[in-house]
Design a protein around this motif. Structure first.
Motif, PDB file in Angstrom:
ATOM      1  N   TRP A 245       1.052  -1.559   0.280  1.00  0.00           N
ATOM      2  CA  TRP A 245       0.160  -0.205  -0.326  1.00  0.00           C
ATOM      3  C   TRP A 245       1.048   1.368   0.091  1.00  0.00           C
ATOM      4  O   TRP A 245       2.064   1.452   0.982  1.00  0.00           O
ATOM      5  CB  TRP A 245      -1.097   0.174   1.014  1.00  0.00           C
ATOM      6  N   LEU A 246       0.486   2.178  -0.343  1.00  0.00           N
ATOM      7  CA  LEU A 246       1.085   3.313  -1.228  1.00  0.00           C
ATOM      8  C   LEU A 246       0.344   4.717  -0.165  1.00  0.00           C
ATOM      9  O   LEU A 246      -0.327   4.900   0.112  1.00  0.00           O
ATOM     10  CB  LEU A 246       1.205   3.906  -2.131  1.00  0.00           C
ATOM     11  N   THR A 247       1.353   5.148   0.750  1.00  0.00           N
ATOM     12  CA  THR A 247       0.911   6.352   1.611  1.00  0.00           C
ATOM     13  C   THR A 247       2.285   7.406   1.561  1.00  0.00           C
ATOM     14  O   THR A 247       3.025   7.066   0.683  1.00  0.00           O
ATOM     15  CB  THR A 247       0.131   6.092   2.407  1.00  0.00           C
ATOM     16  N   TYR A 248       1.432   8.973   2.262  1.00  0.00           N
ATOM     17  CA  TYR A 248       3.205   9.960   1.934  1.00  0.00           C
ATOM     18  C   TYR A 248       2.964  10.915   3.109  1.00  0.00           C
ATOM     19  O   TYR A 248       1.830  10.666   4.110  1.00  0.00           O
ATOM     20  CB  TYR A 248       2.257  10.865   0.876  1.00  0.00           C
ATOM     21  N   THR A 249       4.103  10.457   3.333  1.00  0.00           N
ATOM     22  CA  THR A 249       4.788  12.143   4.823  1.00  0.00           C
ATOM     23  C   THR A 249       4.068  13.594   4.372  1.00  0.00           C
ATOM     24  O   THR A 249       3.043  13.448   2.616  1.00  0.00           O
ATOM     25  CB  THR A 249       6.037  12.139   4.819  1.00  0.00           C
ATOM     26  N   ASN A 250       3.599  14.580   5.053  1.00  0.00           N
ATOM     27  CA  ASN A 250       2.977  15.460   4.448  1.00  0.00           C
ATOM     28  C   ASN A 250       4.130  17.086   5.596  1.00  0.00           C
ATOM     29  O   ASN A 250       4.803  16.615   6.040  1.00  0.00           O
ATOM     30  CB  ASN A 250       1.412  15.010   4.958  1.00  0.00           C
ATOM     31  N   LEU A 251       3.866  17.899   5.186  1.00  0.00           N
ATOM     32  CA  LEU A 251       3.967  18.659   5.788  1.00  0.00           C
ATOM     33  C   LEU A 251       3.944  18.582   7.474  1.00  0.00           C
ATOM     34  O   LEU A 251       5.310  19.317   8.220  1.00  0.00           O
ATOM     35  CB  LEU A 251       3.161  19.744   5.249  1.00  0.00           C
ATOM     36  N   SER A 329       1.152  11.032  11.934  1.00  0.00           N
ATOM     37  CA  SER A 329       0.761  11.826  10.892  1.00  0.00           C
ATOM     38  C   SER A 329       0.491  11.601   9.874  1.00  0.00           C
ATOM     39  O   SER A 329      -0.009  12.757   8.905  1.00  0.00           O
ATOM     40  CB  SER A 329       2.018  13.238  11.024  1.00  0.00           C
ATOM     41  N   ILE A 330       1.239  10.534   9.428  1.00  0.00           N
ATOM     42  CA  ILE A 330       0.594   9.991   8.322  1.00  0.00           C
ATOM     43  C   ILE A 330      -0.974   9.509   7.529  1.00  0.00           C
ATOM     44  O   ILE A 330      -1.808   8.691   8.551  1.00  0.00           O
ATOM     45  CB  ILE A 330       2.010   9.172   7.537  1.00  0.00           C
ATOM     46  N   ALA A 331      -0.884   9.769   6.401  1.00  0.00           N
ATOM     47  CA  ALA A 331      -2.366   9.281   6.341  1.00  0.00           C
ATOM     48  C   ALA A 331      -2.549   7.960   6.610  1.00  0.00           C
ATOM     49  O   ALA A 331      -1.831   6.888   5.636  1.00  0.00           O
ATOM     50  CB  ALA A 331      -2.898   9.484   4.875  1.00  0.00           C
ATOM     51  N   GLY A 332      -3.714   6.995   7.165  1.00  0.00           N
ATOM     52  CA  GLY A 332      -3.642   5.527   7.487  1.00  0.00           C
ATOM     53  C   GLY A 332      -2.784   5.436   8.056  1.00  0.00           C
ATOM     54  O   GLY A 332      -3.595   4.286   8.900  1.00  0.00           O
ATOM     55  N   LEU A 333      -2.153   5.997   8.996  1.00  0.00           N
ATOM     56  CA  LEU A 333      -1.117   5.320  10.174  1.00  0.00           C
ATOM     57  C   LEU A 333      -1.914   6.281  11.389  1.00  0.00           C
ATOM     58  O   LEU A 333      -1.498   6.560  12.701  1.00  0.00           O
ATOM     59  CB  LEU A 333       0.270   5.778   9.730  1.00  0.00           C
ATOM     60  N   GLU A 334      -2.569   7.094  11.255  1.00  0.00           N
ATOM     61  CA  GLU A 334      -3.254   8.078  12.790  1.00  0.00           C
ATOM     62  C   GLU A 334      -3.144   7.580  14.030  1.00  0.00           C
ATOM     63  O   GLU A 334      -3.530   8.013  14.909  1.00  0.00           O
ATOM     64  CB  GLU A 334      -4.622   8.681  12.074  1.00  0.00           C
ATOM     65  N   ASN A 335      -3.474   5.877  13.996  1.00  0.00           N
ATOM     66  CA  ASN A 335      -3.993   5.118  15.146  1.00  0.00           C
ATOM     67  C   ASN A 335      -3.202   4.093  15.187  1.00  0.00           C
ATOM     68  O   ASN A 335      -2.928   3.184  15.701  1.00  0.00           O
ATOM     69  CB  ASN A 335      -5.657   4.821  15.111  1.00  0.00           C
ATOM     70  N   VAL A 336      -1.946   4.044  14.783  1.00  0.00           N
ATOM     71  CA  VAL A 336      -1.287   3.371  14.272  1.00  0.00           C
ATOM     72  C   VAL A 336      -0.196   2.557  15.343  1.00  0.00           C
ATOM     73  O   VAL A 336       0.485   3.806  16.355  1.00  0.00           O
ATOM     74  CB  VAL A 336      -0.410   3.891  13.305  1.00  0.00           C
ATOM     75  N   GLU A 337      -0.025   1.377  15.675  1.00  0.00           N
ATOM     76  CA  GLU A 337       0.242   0.670  16.913  1.00  0.00           C
ATOM     77  C   GLU A 337       1.850   0.353  16.518  1.00  0.00           C
ATOM     78  O   GLU A 337       2.131   0.137  15.587  1.00  0.00           O
ATOM     79  CB  GLU A 337       0.524  -0.481  17.471  1.00  0.00           C
ATOM     80  N   MET A 338       2.699   1.178  17.075  1.00  0.00           N
ATOM     81  CA  MET A 338       4.829   1.174  15.995  1.00  0.00           C
ATOM     82  C   MET A 338       5.118  -0.526  17.479  1.00  0.00           C
ATOM     83  O   MET A 338       5.280  -0.813  18.365  1.00  0.00           O
ATOM     84  CB  MET A 338       5.117   1.528  17.014  1.00  0.00           C
ATOM     85  N   MET A 339       5.260  -1.724  16.431  1.00  0.00           N
ATOM     86  CA  MET A 339       5.356  -2.874  17.039  1.00  0.00           C
ATOM     87  C   MET A 339       7.451  -2.695  17.126  1.00  0.00           C
ATOM     88  O   MET A 339       7.926  -3.603  18.278  1.00  0.00           O
ATOM     89  CB  MET A 339       4.721  -3.774  16.243  1.00  0.00           C
ATOM     90  N   ARG A 340       7.649  -2.606  16.408  1.00  0.00           N
ATOM     91  CA  ARG A 340       9.591  -1.897  16.050  1.00  0.00           C
ATOM     92  C   ARG A 340       9.526  -0.822  16.006  1.00  0.00           C
ATOM     93  O   ARG A 340       9.470  -0.326  15.150  1.00  0.00           O
ATOM     94  CB  ARG A 340      10.250  -2.973  15.415  1.00  0.00           C
ATOM     95  N   THR A 341      10.617  -0.797  17.413  1.00  0.00           N
ATOM     96  CA  THR A 341      11.342   0.559  16.858  1.00  0.00           C
ATOM     97  C   THR A 341      12.123   1.091  15.488  1.00  0.00           C
ATOM     98  O   THR A 341      13.380   0.303  15.440  1.00  0.00           O
ATOM     99  CB  THR A 341      12.064   1.359  17.819  1.00  0.00           C
TER     100      THR A 341
END
Length: 630
Positions: A245-251, A329-341
């Motif tokens: 899946w493709l998303t993007y960073t933003n300002l 801050s990224i579209a689609g990842l607003e509520n994401v859980e980080m599993m590995r740093t």
């Protein structure tokens, strides 16, 4: 206290992508081989992106397969998505890329290694080399086990004095929090090898079920069958592929990073190693490309049996809390859980100008190095070097001539020549632009270029070799046939051309010349020629490419012939460059440092000019070959 383990023909240190190829190659060449690894659970492990292939790299995997290596076969068994890239461009830049099931890939390679006769896989941390009279004769592990060998291959990846960096935190570690190899790194220095410090990085992994895929763009696999290995049948192609899946960073993302640059290790001085220009961290991208409003990010599943998703394009060593803010801050990842740093890793590399084109070290006989140990980045680059180092170590102990791939033979040849001739100031990555003969170093013809060599060294099995010979004969036969059939300017032909807004035929032309027209495909040509129903799709592709690009290929091959003549002019070992009058000071210094083996290699050294080459050639032709006193 040391104790004597078994004796081997070859000992390979490190079981990553380079070590796996080196060990398998030697075992298959009939050499009794020991493969030592710090952790048996990390054989062929993918600490970074779980993928194989891509521009230039995909060609390398095909070359590995054509030479009898394992990477192509292994990814064909364990991919979850396969895509051909750059299909809208010419054949010289097309490249296959596969998303791997990370654990399945490693497990399958480990299984292959375990089943291979002549090959012993053992867990062990090598602490020093056994070097006697300038010859490497084995290794010693940290438990005191001593293994003697006729040759040793170091493929230590990023483990040599590895240190992981996250924000203000820096600690001793190999990739993915594995054990580092500190004593061996020190021992390489003690044995007189010049060592440099490099850095690479990896992005955070996130939980798939916490991603909102509805606001991202789907990147599906191909429906048309494609494989890396020439031995994998089209019938084995997987149709139930996993999308990326493709998303993007933003300002907003960029502002978070800008606000935290004072905590970024690469800007605070905590990072000392040199990073890769072609795979920069996200914080580096934001600083270097400040005018860009967004950067691509690919969300790539790490396997079928895990929730982990790799955020390609977000490599970082920012502090953990900042990484979470950046992700959300990224579209689609607003509520994401980080599993590995995400983290950066610094590690020692052997400066590669100390190597021969066989990848044997100049300073220590029978010691070879390959992979990230030589300053490269990427699984494919590592595997290609591992295969060649393995082949050459095996050939040497068997008393046979080495296998040295020229730049015109393959991307592997380009890479090794770049490393040993030019060195590298940063982690080296293969790019199509590095190959001056890329029109003949294509994805589609690696078998036609290299299978013969693989067969000669004993790695290409007979069934694969016979399949290659049949394909070669079929392609050559069809090309010859199309050079002997004429297309006449019939009403049917002229109407077909008019429908394509193409120039009509003024007279009859050879079918090959008709196909050479850019608007004509092979399939369209078959409307006017009786088709050969026995040809496969891959053979038809080869016929079409060879005919359409015949003029360009011919010019490239003429340059290759010129190069071969220069490659044939060998420079004696221990030549005294100080005794050659007229050489520029810089040229003399570089020639002494690199010690090129041929005139062609000398001509590719930065700082050695055509005038210096002319002086050197005259000197050699006159037979005035002064030697450095031993």
């Amino acid at each position: 206290m040391e104790f004597q383990g078994d004796s081997y023909d070859i000992v390979v240190v490190g079981a990553g992508h380079a070590g796996s190829e080196a060990a398998l190659a030697n075992a298959r060449m009939g050499n009794k081989t020991l493969l030592l690894t710090i952790n048996l659970d990390m054989v062929a492990f993918m600490p970074c992106n779980p993928s194989v292939g891509g521009p230039a790299k995909g060609v390398v995997v095909r070359e590995i397969d054509a030479l009898g290596g394992e990477m192509g076969k292994n990814i064909d068994k364990t991919y979850i998505q396969m895509r051909m890239l750059n299909t809208g461009k010419g054949p010289a830049v097309r490249a296959l890329r596969a998303q791997a099931d990370k654990k399945a890939y490693a497990n399958e390679m480990k299984r292959t290694i375990e089943k291979e006769p002549n090959l012993t896989l053992r867990q062990g941390l090598v602490s020093k080399l056994i070097v006697e009279d300038g010859v490497c004769k084995g290794v010693v592990t940290n438990t005191g086990a001593r293994y003697s060998a006729k040759a040793v291959i170091i493929t230590a990846g990023t483990a040599l004095r590895g240190e992981i960096i996250i924000g203000e935190l820096k600690y001793s570690s190999g990739p993915n929090n594995s054990q580092p190899s500190v004593a061996l790194a020190d021992n390489l220095k003690e044995n007189g090898l010049e060592i440099a410090r490099f850095k690479t990085g990896t992005p955070p992994r996130v939980k798939s079920s916490t991603i909102d895929y509805s606001v991202t763009e789907i990147q599906p696999g191909d429906e048309t069958p494609n494989h890396f290995s020439y031995s994998t049948p089209d019938s084995a192609y997987k149709t139930d592929q996993e999308p990326c899946w493709l998303t993007y960073t933003n300002l907003g993302t960029h502002q978070i990073i800008q606000d935290n640059l004072h905590r970024a290790p690469m800007f605070t001085g905590i990072v000392e190693g040199v990073g890769a220009r072609y795979c920069p961290s996200i914080e580096d991208k934001i600083v270097r490309f400040a005018d860009k409003e967004r950067h691509q990010l690919f969300l790539e599943p790490e396997g079928l049996n895990t929730e982990e998703v790799y955020v390609q394009g977000l490599s970082t060593s920012l502090p953990e809390d900042v990484q979470v803010d950046v992700l959300r801050s990224i579209a689609g990842l607003e509520n994401v859980e980080m599993m590995r740093t995400g983290y950066a890793i610094e590690y020692d590399v052997v400066v590669p100008h100390q190597l021969r084109p066989t990848l044997e070290t100049k300073k220590i006989a029978n010691l070879y190095t390959a992979g990230q140990t030589n300053g490269t980045s990427g699984y494919e680059e590592a595997a290609g070097q591992g295969l060649l180092a393995g082949i050459n170590a095996g050939l040497k102990i068997q008393g046979k001539e080495p296998l040295i791939l020229k730049r015109s033979d393959g991307y592997i040849g380009v890479m090794i020549d770049d490393l040993v001739t030019k060195g590298t100031q940063e982690p080296y990555r293969l790019l199509t632009s590095r190959a001056e003969y890329r029109l003949i170093l294509r994805h589609d013809n690696a078998d036609l270029r290299l299978t013969e060599m693989g067969h000669q060294v004993g790695l290409v099995k007979e069934d694969q070799y016979q399949s290659y010979l049949a394909k070669k004969a079929a392609v050559e036969g069809e090309i010859a046939r199309l050079h002997n059939i004429r297309i006449k300017p019939t009403a049917e032909v002229q109407a077909f051309l008019a429908g394509k807004n193409a120039a009509p035929l003024k007279d009859g032309v050879l079918a090959a010349d008709f196909l050479r027209r850019p608007e004509i495909s092979y399939e369209e040509l078959m409307q006017f020629v009786e088709p050969d129903e026995t040809l496969t799709a891959k053979e038809i592709e080869q016929v079409s490419i060879q005919i359409k690009y015949e003029g360009y290929i011919k010019k490239a091959l003429e340059k290759v012939e010129k190069l071969k003549r220069m490659e044939a002019k060998r420079i004696p070992e221990n030549i005294d460059y100080e005794a050659i009058n007229g050489l520029a000071t810089e040229a003399r210094q570089k020639l002494i440092k690199i010690q090129p083996e041929t005139i062609a290699q000398a001509s590719r050294i930065s700082g050695v000019n055509p005038a210096d080459i002319s002086i050197l050639m005259v000197y050699l032709e006159q037979g005035r070959i002064a030697k450095v006193s031993q």
